[in-house]
Scaffold this motif. Structure first.
Motif, PDB file in Angstrom:
ATOM      1  N   HIS A 646       0.822  -1.205   0.000  1.00 45.66           N
ATOM      2  CA  HIS A 646       0.000   0.000   0.000  1.00 45.66           C
ATOM      3  C   HIS A 646       0.859   1.259   0.000  1.00 45.66           C
ATOM      4  O   HIS A 646       0.626   2.199  -0.759  1.00 45.66           O
ATOM      5  CB  HIS A 646      -0.954   0.003   1.198  1.00 45.66           C
ATOM      6  CG  HIS A 646      -2.027   1.030   1.063  1.00 45.66           C
ATOM      7  ND1 HIS A 646      -1.852   2.327   1.468  1.00 45.66           N
ATOM      8  CD2 HIS A 646      -3.262   0.965   0.506  1.00 45.66           C
ATOM      9  CE1 HIS A 646      -2.949   3.021   1.184  1.00 45.66           C
ATOM     10  NE2 HIS A 646      -3.814   2.220   0.601  1.00 45.66           N
ATOM     11  N   GLY A 647       1.871   1.251   0.872  1.00 42.67           N
ATOM     12  CA  GLY A 647       2.781   2.402   0.931  1.00 42.67           C
ATOM     13  C   GLY A 647       3.442   2.637  -0.411  1.00 42.67           C
ATOM     14  O   GLY A 647       3.489   3.767  -0.912  1.00 42.67           O
ATOM     15  N   LEU A 648       3.919   1.568  -1.031  1.00 43.04           N
ATOM     16  CA  LEU A 648       4.543   1.713  -2.349  1.00 43.04           C
ATOM     17  C   LEU A 648       3.532   2.243  -3.364  1.00 43.04           C
ATOM     18  O   LEU A 648       3.857   3.077  -4.204  1.00 43.04           O
ATOM     19  CB  LEU A 648       5.139   0.380  -2.822  1.00 43.04           C
ATOM     20  CG  LEU A 648       6.424  -0.068  -2.104  1.00 43.04           C
ATOM     21  CD1 LEU A 648       6.841  -1.459  -2.575  1.00 43.04           C
ATOM     22  CD2 LEU A 648       7.575   0.919  -2.325  1.00 43.04           C
ATOM     23  N   SER A 649       2.291   1.787  -3.250  1.00 47.71           N
ATOM     24  CA  SER A 649       1.291   2.259  -4.222  1.00 47.71           C
ATOM     25  C   SER A 649       1.071   3.765  -4.076  1.00 47.71           C
ATOM     26  O   SER A 649       0.821   4.454  -5.059  1.00 47.71           O
ATOM     27  CB  SER A 649      -0.025   1.496  -4.082  1.00 47.71           C
ATOM     28  OG  SER A 649      -0.794   2.047  -3.028  1.00 47.71           O
ATOM     29  N   LEU A 650       1.174   4.281  -2.862  1.00 45.20           N
ATOM     30  CA  LEU A 650       1.040   5.732  -2.690  1.00 45.20           C
ATOM     31  C   LEU A 650       2.256   6.475  -3.247  1.00 45.20           C
ATOM     32  O   LEU A 650       2.209   7.681  -3.477  1.00 45.20           O
ATOM     33  CB  LEU A 650       0.850   6.100  -1.210  1.00 45.20           C
ATOM     34  CG  LEU A 650      -0.455   5.624  -0.567  1.00 45.20           C
ATOM     35  CD1 LEU A 650      -0.552   6.127   0.868  1.00 45.20           C
ATOM     36  CD2 LEU A 650      -1.672   6.077  -1.358  1.00 45.20           C
ATOM     37  N   LEU A 651       3.327   5.746  -3.468  1.00 49.90           N
ATOM     38  CA  LEU A 651       4.487   6.350  -4.130  1.00 49.90           C
ATOM     39  C   LEU A 651       4.410   6.118  -5.641  1.00 49.90           C
ATOM     40  O   LEU A 651       5.311   6.508  -6.383  1.00 49.90           O
ATOM     41  CB  LEU A 651       5.787   5.748  -3.583  1.00 49.90           C
ATOM     42  CG  LEU A 651       6.025   5.904  -2.066  1.00 49.90           C
ATOM     43  CD1 LEU A 651       7.193   5.031  -1.626  1.00 49.90           C
ATOM     44  CD2 LEU A 651       6.288   7.352  -1.690  1.00 49.90           C
ATOM     45  N   GLY A 652       3.356   5.448  -6.064  1.00 53.00           N
ATOM     46  CA  GLY A 652       3.203   5.146  -7.487  1.00 53.00           C
ATOM     47  C   GLY A 652       4.052   3.968  -7.934  1.00 53.00           C
ATOM     48  O   GLY A 652       4.403   3.853  -9.098  1.00 53.00           O
ATOM     49  N   ILE A 653       4.397   3.086  -6.976  1.00 58.26           N
ATOM     50  CA  ILE A 653       5.313   1.983  -7.275  1.00 58.26           C
ATOM     51  C   ILE A 653       4.598   0.645  -7.066  1.00 58.26           C
ATOM     52  O   ILE A 653       3.849   0.484  -6.113  1.00 58.26           O
ATOM     53  CB  ILE A 653       6.557   2.076  -6.354  1.00 58.26           C
ATOM     54  CG1 ILE A 653       7.311   3.381  -6.644  1.00 58.26           C
ATOM     55  CG2 ILE A 653       7.470   0.869  -6.529  1.00 58.26           C
ATOM     56  CD1 ILE A 653       8.450   3.664  -5.688  1.00 58.26           C
ATOM     57  N   GLY A 654       4.865  -0.292  -7.951  1.00 60.46           N
ATOM     58  CA  GLY A 654       4.210  -1.589  -7.882  1.00 60.46           C
ATOM     59  C   GLY A 654       5.031  -2.636  -7.134  1.00 60.46           C
ATOM     60  O   GLY A 654       6.179  -2.387  -6.743  1.00 60.46           O
ATOM     61  N   VAL A 655       4.423  -3.785  -6.919  1.00 58.54           N
ATOM     62  CA  VAL A 655       5.130  -4.909  -6.291  1.00 58.54           C
ATOM     63  C   VAL A 655       5.005  -6.138  -7.185  1.00 58.54           C
ATOM     64  O   VAL A 655       4.171  -6.165  -8.096  1.00 58.54           O
ATOM     65  CB  VAL A 655       4.543  -5.247  -4.894  1.00 58.54           C
ATOM     66  CG1 VAL A 655       4.857  -4.155  -3.899  1.00 58.54           C
ATOM     67  CG2 VAL A 655       3.044  -5.493  -4.973  1.00 58.54           C
ATOM     68  N   VAL A 656       5.843  -7.126  -6.924  1.00 48.91           N
ATOM     69  CA  VAL A 656       5.733  -8.404  -7.629  1.00 48.91           C
ATOM     70  C   VAL A 656       5.692  -9.523  -6.584  1.00 48.91           C
ATOM     71  O   VAL A 656       6.184  -9.360  -5.468  1.00 48.91           O
ATOM     72  CB  VAL A 656       6.925  -8.632  -8.586  1.00 48.91           C
ATOM     73  CG1 VAL A 656       6.820  -7.712  -9.789  1.00 48.91           C
ATOM     74  CG2 VAL A 656       8.246  -8.415  -7.875  1.00 48.91           C
ATOM     75  N   GLU A 657       5.108 -10.642  -6.964  1.00 44.32           N
ATOM     76  CA  GLU A 657       4.914 -11.721  -5.995  1.00 44.32           C
ATOM     77  C   GLU A 657       6.199 -12.500  -5.743  1.00 44.32           C
ATOM     78  O   GLU A 657       6.343 -13.187  -4.744  1.00 44.32           O
ATOM     79  CB  GLU A 657       3.832 -12.685  -6.485  1.00 44.32           C
ATOM     80  CG  GLU A 657       2.467 -12.041  -6.670  1.00 44.32           C
ATOM     81  CD  GLU A 657       1.953 -11.384  -5.393  1.00 44.32           C
ATOM     82  OE1 GLU A 657       1.806 -12.088  -4.380  1.00 44.32           O
ATOM     83  OE2 GLU A 657       1.709 -10.152  -5.419  1.00 44.32           O
ATOM     84  N   GLN A 658       7.121 -12.380  -6.690  1.00 42.32           N
ATOM     85  CA  GLN A 658       8.310 -13.223  -6.669  1.00 42.32           C
ATOM     86  C   GLN A 658       9.460 -12.421  -7.239  1.00 42.32           C
ATOM     87  O   GLN A 658       9.266 -11.645  -8.163  1.00 42.32           O
ATOM     88  CB  GLN A 658       8.046 -14.370  -7.637  1.00 42.32           C
ATOM     89  CG  GLN A 658       8.213 -15.734  -7.108  1.00 42.32           C
ATOM     90  CD  GLN A 658       7.945 -16.743  -8.204  1.00 42.32           C
ATOM     91  OE1 GLN A 658       7.055 -16.571  -9.043  1.00 42.32           O
ATOM     92  NE2 GLN A 658       8.722 -17.800  -8.193  1.00 42.32           N
ATOM     93  N   MET A 659      10.643 -12.632  -6.700  1.00 51.19           N
ATOM     94  CA  MET A 659      11.786 -11.919  -7.293  1.00 51.19           C
ATOM     95  C   MET A 659      13.000 -12.817  -7.405  1.00 51.19           C
ATOM     96  O   MET A 659      13.116 -13.783  -6.685  1.00 51.19           O
ATOM     97  CB  MET A 659      12.146 -10.713  -6.441  1.00 51.19           C
ATOM     98  CG  MET A 659      11.636  -9.410  -7.026  1.00 51.19           C
ATOM     99  SD  MET A 659      11.812  -8.045  -5.906  1.00 51.19           S
ATOM    100  CE  MET A 659      13.394  -7.407  -6.415  1.00 51.19           C
TER     101      MET A 659
END
Ligand code: ARG
Length: 659
Positions: A646-659
């Motif tokens: 959520h915090g990253l989304s407020l920065l306009g940044i996405g996440v991935v399930e696996q890296m």
């Protein structure tokens, strides 16, 4: 639940008793998260100034305060330390129940503001057809993040991209198009060619300006040299203070001389660049009046000249498309994009309006607004009738007030424009927008490794996309290296790696920008921004992916976990510390809005990730001692993942399930 806000609420009336309503806020601001966990969770330092003010021992005042405030339900433990610090420890049961309700809440425990306001955010706002540079990314990314945060907290936000689509650069491009266009190149890629034309015209204008400036710059150097020589001839007096003063003056004079020499060198460089190139030299000779002629083209456009208007209408959509590609990649959207041209017809009204109320007056043929606080006036119309950047900005404020009745307007623009905004705000508040709060959200320069302003390789809008491409390419390397190094061999196929690289690359650029204090300059470095350790998007995304991998490994169905949650119980100290940090998400968002600093959120996320790491080291999750503890820890992991995402989304940044 915002614990800090709740504590402040509880302290409010007692503080008001002591201080009266006027100073109560500054006392409440002294309630803060504890610096050191050994002293509790929060501390209140207000007893010290109050003691001084009342002529009482601060420790006694602290005791009185604790006597009066009602915080028994929130705090299990309070004590007075040192000269009169009040330490507050949040009650375990209460914390338990707060964390459980945050976990059950799709806003992860963050409430809405009580008094929502209407905000207009003016950000990105590049001058179209002029090379877009990293500074524009900075405005775009900061503005976008503030818009997202304000909206999430319940404010009404109008995101406005105030495009520079009407200024002198259009005259330059029109001039360039009329005299130098390469039709074939234009057919192939219009904006690239327009961008080249802009740079060409700019270079020729600068050539003539520099050539004319050489003489006076040379004279300046001579004057500076005389200063230095004069000071060098002065003998020491033996008086320490005098000599020190003298040495300082000499140092300053030498510095000024060096600066003047540097400026001369710059002028020379601009001249030789053209003189040394046959084609450019020929152009320069054929267009000695290019500066004035380009201004004339702008004036003709503004007066409605048919040809120039047609060219403008042809160029503008192409330029906008070009910029739009960058916005699409950055996942940035605006509510309106009127741009400067939209306000053109309102400009005479601005001048008339300011004259009417006696704010504008004529000076040397120009219309000016004189302001007490400033040495120079704000010019709103030049003697040749041309309007200025400031005039458009005043018209824009008028429009925004009528259309949206804004409470606050934020301008996310680099620090070099700070004087413009100071004047603008003073005039607007004195004239037609007395109540609106106007803020210049200023930011520093993006530097290269040598400390100079960062330039993309080709220095144009295409270059900006190249910069994003490069970030994605590097991210692919980082992701692949990480995957190849996994103990049981790689887990990701090519397509997945590509997708991850896209999210990681764009995220890295944004996070690097947002995690620096916006008012400072920062050095742009791909390696630093994609480091797997440290305060980077990559680290945060990695942390999120790690949480998800726990669920995968344990065969945990997230939907199931969330549908029938078992109570989170904070048994271990590291669990409590993590939970406390999770609860502080809403505080962090409040801090972002205090001074409009997204780095308050990145700092918070970094702290959260560190707490998670130490929890994960100390508290086995899948191998927890019993099922209840395991379920509780899984919930904590899930809440951590949700807050990070959520915090990253407020920065306009996405996440991935696996890296
Ligand atoms: N177009 C301007 C530039 O690139 C920035 C505009 C900022 N917004 C404003 N309302 N003045 O420098």
């Amino acid at each position: 639940m915002n614990i800090l806000a709740e504590l402040k609420k509880r302290f409010h009336d007692v503080m008001a008793e002591y201080a009266g309503d006027s100073d109560v806020q500054s006392l409440l601001d002294m309630i803060r998260p504890a610096q050191d966990a050994r002293f509790g969770d929060y501390q209140a330092n207000c007893a010290m100034p109050l003691g001084k003010q009342l002529g009482k021992a601060p420790r006694d005042v602290a005791a009185e305060i604790l006597e009066k405030v009602q915080i028994d339900d929130i705090c299990s433990h309070t004590d007075i330390a040192g000269p009169g610090f009040i330490n507050l420890t949040v009650c375990q049961d209460w914390l338990n129940s707060q964390v459980n309700s945050a976990a059950a809440d799709n806003r992860v425990g963050v409430g809405l503001v009580k008094d929502p306001e209407t905000y207009i955010l003016d950000y990105s706002s590049p001058n179209v057809a002029k090379p877009m540079h990293v500074g524009h990314i900075r405005s775009t990314v900061i503005g976008d993040s503030l818009a997202r945060t304000l909206r999430f907290l319940g404010h009404k936000v109008i995101a406005d991209n105030h495009l520079g689509d009407w200024g002198t650069q259009f005259g330059m491009i029109i001039y360039g198009y009329k005299h130098f266009v390469d039709q074939q190149a234009y057919q192939q890629h219009e904006v690239k060619e327009l961008s080249r034309l802009y740079r060409l015209v700019n270079q020729l204008i600068e050539y003539w300006k520099s050539k004319k400036g050489l003489g006076s710059q040379q004279r300046q150097i001579e004057e500076r040299m005389t200063d230095v020589e004069r000071l060098e001839r002065v003998d020491p007096t033996g008086d320490k203070k005098e000599d020190k003063k003298h040495a300082k003056a000499l140092g300053r004079a030498r510095g000024q001389l060096a600066q003047a020499r540097q400026a001369l060198e710059l002028l020379h460089a601009k001249v030789t660049a053209v003189d040394g190139d046959q084609q450019l030299y020929a152009y320069a000779q054929q267009h000695p009046d290019i500066a004035r002629s380009s201004l004339l083209e702008t004036a003709k456009l503004h007066e409605g000249d048919v040809t120039n208007r047609e060219l403008w209408e042809e160029f503008l959509p192409k330029c906008r498309e070009d910029i739009q590609r960058v916005y699409t990649r950055l996942n940035v959207e605006f509510d309106v994009e009127y741009g400067e041209s939209f306000y053109h017809e309102m400009l005479p009204g601005v001048v008339a309006g300011l004259q009417e109320v006696g704010l504008a007056s004529e000076s040397e043929g120009a219309q000016c607004v004189f302001l007490e606080e400033f040495e120079t006036p704000m010019i709103i119309q030049k003697s040749d009738g041309a309007y200025l950047y400031a005039t458009t900005d005043l018209a824009t404020i008028n429009y925004r007030m009528k259309e949206w009745d804004a409470d606050e307007i934020l301008y996310v623009v680099d620090h070099r424009q700070s004087e413009h905004f100071q004047k603008l705000f003073a005039v607007a508040n004195a004239w037609n927008a007395p109540d609106v709060k106007l803020h210049h959200i200023s930011f520093g320069t993006v530097l290269d490794e040598n400390g100079r302003p960062y330039k993309t390789r080709s220095g144009d809008a295409v270059g900006l996309e190249g910069l994003l491409d490069e970030a994605v390419r590097k991210a692919f390397e980082v992701v692949s290296a990480n995957d190849d190094g996994k103990p049981n061999g790689p887990e990701l196929d090519e397509a997945t790696r590509n997708h991850i690289a896209d999210v990681v690359g764009h995220g890295a650029i944004k996070y690097a920008d947002l995690s620096h204090n916006r008012t400072s300059d920062y050095v742009f470095s791909y390696d630093k921004m994609m480091a797997l350790e440290g305060n980077t998007a990559t680290y945060m995304q990695y942390c999120y992916a790690r949480v998800q991998s726990i669920f995968r490994k344990g065969g945990v169905e997230l939907a199931e976990l969330r549908r029938s949650p078992r109570a989170i119980v904070l048994g271990h100290e590291a669990e409590r510390a993590l939970a406390m940090m999770l609860m502080r998400y809403s505080e962090a968002l409040g801090n972002v809005l205090d001074e409009y600093r997204p780095n308050q959120l990145t700092n918070y996320l970094f702290d959260l990730a560190k707490r998670f790491s130490s929890f994960f080291e100390q508290c086995p999750v899948l191998k927890a001692e019993d099922e209840a503890v395991k379920q509780s820890r899984l919930q904590l992991c899930d809440l951590t993942g949700r807050v990070i995402a959520h915090g990253l989304s407020l920065l306009g940044i996405g996440v991935v399930e696996q890296m």
